[in-house]
Structures are given as C-alpha cells and as structure tokens.
Design an enzyme around this catalytic site. Structure first.
Site, PDB file in Angstrom:
ATOM      1  N   HIS A  72      30.242 -36.523   2.344  1.00  0.00           N
ATOM      2  CA  HIS A  72      30.238 -35.422   1.387  1.00  0.00           C
ATOM      3  C   HIS A  72      30.804 -35.874   0.043  1.00  0.00           C
ATOM      4  CE1 HIS A  72      31.337 -30.903   0.616  1.00  0.00           C
ATOM      5  NE2 HIS A  72      30.377 -31.334  -0.167  1.00  0.00           N
ATOM      6  N   GLU A 131      28.144 -37.729  -1.853  1.00  0.00           N
ATOM      7  CA  GLU A 131      27.135 -36.829  -2.408  1.00  0.00           C
ATOM      8  C   GLU A 131      27.556 -36.353  -3.799  1.00  0.00           C
ATOM      9  OE1 GLU A 131      25.853 -32.261  -2.085  1.00  0.00           O
ATOM     10  OE2 GLU A 131      26.359 -33.192  -0.165  1.00  0.00           O
ATOM     11  N   GLU A 146      34.651 -25.970  -2.983  1.00  0.00           N
ATOM     12  CA  GLU A 146      33.388 -25.724  -2.292  1.00  0.00           C
ATOM     13  C   GLU A 146      33.638 -25.288  -0.851  1.00  0.00           C
ATOM     14  OE1 GLU A 146      29.251 -28.081  -1.081  1.00  0.00           O
ATOM     15  OE2 GLU A 146      30.837 -29.135  -2.152  1.00  0.00           O
TER      16      GLU A 146
END
Length: 476
Positions: A80, A83, A160
C-alpha cells in the site's frame, strides 16, 4: 476464437483476433517484461497499466536475527505504501510534474493495490499514449522513496485507513475475510492497519520495492487505440531511459500455483459494536480459486441468488419483507483460496432474522435447485453486463492484466459467453450444495448483540468446527 488461448511464459510472440475484430498481441521480451495490447477498432483513447504480481498477501512479517544475519523488520503495509509513493517523484520528475503530465492533457491516472497484484494505470487520448507510458515507466522503475515524502505519506495512508474505518461496509468486508480465511495471508487487509502502517520503515518498503519491481516482474497492458510494435518499442525505450538494464536475459516470474490451500476458519463470528442507525452483516464461506473450471457456474449461482433486482435475496429480503435497502451476494477468487458471501444492511433489531433469511434462501437454492427461467435470466444478465463492460478500454486493459497474471489464458467475450451457455441447473445446484457444506463465518458492524446470530450459526451445516472459540469481538 474457438476457445481460450493459453499464455505460456516461454512463448515470445502471440497474436489473435478477438470478438469485435479487436487485435490482441502479446510479446515476452528477453528481459522477461511482458507486453500485451488489444487494439480496438474506432477507439480514440487508450488505457495503459503497469502491473506487478505482488499484493498484500506477499508482504513478509518481521524475522528475528539468525546467526550472523540481522533481524529483518516487518514489511506489512509495504504494498500500500508503494502504491502511494511511486507517485511522489523520481530522479527526473517531481510529484507535481507527474501530476501535471496527466492533468494538462485531460488524462486520468491512479493505482490499485490488490491481494495478489498491484497496478499503476492511466487513460489518455491516443496521441498522449507515449507520454503516459514514459511517465508510468519512470515511476515504476525509478521511485526515490524520499524519506520526507515517506513520512508525509504515512500520515496520508493513516487518514485513508481512518476514512475506511468510518465506513461500516469497508469494516465488515475486512472482518469477513479475516473470519473466513483465518491466518491465510489473503485474510489480511489490503491496505494494512494502523499498527502496520505506523510500524513499517522506509528501509523495509525499499527492500520490498527492490525485491519485486524488476523487469521480469513487469507486465504492461494497453487497450484501445494502440499499435503493438510501437508500444513494445516505447516500453523498452522508457524503462531503459529510466535506468533499467535490459541486457540480461530473464524468464518472467512464475505464476502462482492454482492449487486450493487448506484454510482454517478464523472465527465463526466477528462483531464490531457501534451505535450506528443501521447494522451491516456479511455471511461468508470458503469459495473457489480464480482458475477453478466452475467459475462460470459460480457466476450463474451468484446471479440467481443475489446478483440483481430479480435475484432471490433481493426479492425475498427487500421486495417481499422490506427488511433491507441493500442486499446481495458476491464471489471473490484468488490463486489458492476464495470467499463466497452474502450481504445485507438493515435495522439492528432485524439483523438476526435477516441473517436467517440470507442462509435460508441459499439453502433453498441448494436443496431445490434453480428454475429454467432463473437460468435463462442469469445467462442474459451476465452476458449483457460482460458485453457492455467491454465498451470501456479500462475493462479491456484489466482483462489483459488478469489474464496474464492470474489465469494464464486469454478468454474473449465469445469464449466467456460459450462457457456461460454450458452451465446447467444441476451444475449450479451441486456447487451451491458444496459451498453451503463449508464452515460459515459471520461478520457484523452495528448496535447488535452476538446472540442475534445464534440461530444462523447453530443451523449452518458447515459451521460445527471452531465455534468453541466464540466470537471475535471488536470494540468501537
């Protein structure tokens, strides 16, 4: 096409004409890079994806010191992190310059992290495809993972995760996978959690990057207005200019073995108590792996049970009883495990009866089978949605990537429709019976008590094991 076309890793070139006169080509370069394209007649745009077959399941945990070897920090959360970080700059482009490259041409760019792959993608006009490939190649090969950007992005990722944690649907989905798949790596959350994101170091993410972002890991897929030979030349030039040495021959990384893993259920019940106006509940069973020959049968089963407004779950729970606004079933398949699930959002006071109805409808399908009309409607729904989805170059680009990384075969629309047409009512019933016999797990978020699920867990035929451990209770 008369059938699915295999994609051997040692086949340098492949070309075929798919439905709608789309030209599909594939090149395996000496460096191990794989380039796939689908030229769509009349298209004026293209979607490009840079893929690596590495997802959240591939992150390594901490390893203690062994002999002269130093301890290795945990890499959980690294996928993650990457990304996000690959958009934050290279030796030749700043984060702003990367963003401006796409914004100034009206393009779209983003990335997605999955459990078994990561993709960085963009959609642009045909004339801007060289720019998109060049920028994505630079990001993919040459991210600097700047220390300051790393710490800044740690905060962004935590925000997030906080946003996702405020969404009951996100929470219940994560809890269901943990409950169904237990300690299997596929049971871990894709984005990591607060502890893993706070704990992972730049060094650990950097090692994850170096270990998995190499020429023979890279798959490039483009669909739309694309010339394959020009694309291959562009990919080769772009990754070389960004610093990759392509002189050494290498075989593409092997695909994951499509063998079902032995999965031990994590829990019968995972309950997250929150004072929400609505409770959301998911019931799940171990499903099929992504390459199972019965995946078309599973699609039909899912359609009949909970795939639309005429499905059994929608008609029984919403239309006849008015107990839920959203109710459906779903199937997720991976290389060695899968999940088949049922979902509903309802008033907390009704969560028990709604859960019973979900299982009752599934059980009725397994015991009595599906009707000829249901089979026809499911075939029509799936065929139509598949055809409509291919109007979008994003879907075609993703199909190429999943074909290369996951299934090892390209099946175009005609092949997919042919497989659906072969599914019989007996096939659907047999698969329903098999899935229903597997251990049931329940995940719920809301102001509900564990006792609301006593009936559904007690009556589930595959739920006798692991119930002694009791529910996993997650605080608000």
């Amino acid at each position: 096409m008369n059938g699915a076309v295999a994609l051997p890793l040692d086949l340098p070139e492949l070309s075929l004409t798919a439905s709608g006169d789309a030209l599909v080509r594939r090149s395996v370069l000496p460096s191990g890079i794989r380039v796939l394209s689908e030229r769509v007649p009349g298209a004026r745009s293209a979607t490009v994806g840079f893929w690596v077959a590495v997802g959240s399941r591939d992150e390594l945990g901490a390893e203690p010191a062994l002999g002269d070897m130093a301890a290795l920090p945990s890499r959980f959360g690294s996928t993650h992190f990457l990304e996000h970080l690959l958009f934050k700059g290279t030796p030749t482009r700043s984060a702003l310059e990367i963003a401006v490259s796409f914004d100034e041409v009206g393009g779209e760019h983003n990335a997605l992290t999955g459990k078994e792959y990561t993709c960085y993608y963009a959609k642009v006009q045909d004339k801007d495809l060289p720019m998109a490939v060049s920028v994505l190649a630079d990001m993919f090969t040459s991210s600097v993972l700047d220390e300051a950007e790393f710490e800044n992005e740690r905060g962004v990722i935590l925000e997030e995760l906080a946003m996702a944690d405020d969404d009951p649907n996100d929470v219940v989905g994560e809890r269901l996978f943990e409950a169904v798949l237990g300690d299997h790596p596929l049971g871990r959350p894709i984005g990591g959690d607060n502890d893993t994101i706070r704990g992972v170091t730049r060094s650990a993410v950097w090692q994850h990057y170096l270990a998995n972002y190499r020429p023979n890991d890279l798959v490039v897929t483009v669909a739309g207005a694309v010339d394959h030979d020009e694309l291959v030349a562009l990919v080769t030039a772009s990754v070389s200019a960004a610093g990759w040495d392509l002189s050494a021959a290498a075989r593409p990384v092997e695909r994951r073995a499509p063998l079902a893993a032995s999965v031990t259920r994590g829990s019968a019940l995972s309950l997250t108590t929150r004072p929400n106006e609505q409770a959301v509940v998911m019931l799940g069973y171990p499903g099929l792996v992504a390459t199972d020959d019965r995946r078309s049968t599973l699609s039909v089963l899912n359609s009949v049970l909970g795939g639309g407004m005429s499905s059994r779950l929608f008609q029984e729970v919403r239309e006849k009883r008015g107990l839920a606004y959203s109710v459906y079933s779903f199937a997720s398949g991976y290389s060695d495990a899968g999940v088949f699930g049922l979902y509903a959002g309802c008033s907390p006071k009704n969560v028990g009866v709604v859960s019973e109805l979900l299982v009752a409808e599934f059980t009725r399908l397994a015991e009595s089978g599906v009707t000829a009309d249901e089979l026809r409607r499911a075939n029509g729904q799936l065929s139509g949605s598949a055809a409509l989805s291919l109007e979008d170059s994003d879907t075609r680009m993703s199909r190429l990537g999943r074909s290369e990384i996951t299934t090892g075969e390209f099946a175009d629309l005609d092949v997919a429709l042919g497989r659906l047409a072969e599914v019989t009512a007996a096939d659907v019933q047999a698969l329903a019976q098999e899935i229903l016999s597997r251990p049931l797990s329940v995940a719920a978020v809301g102001a509900v008590e564990a006792s609301a699920f006593d009936s559904v867990l007690g009556s589930a035929s595959g739920s006798t094991e692991a119930t002694a451990a009791g529910p996993v209770l997650v605080g608000s």
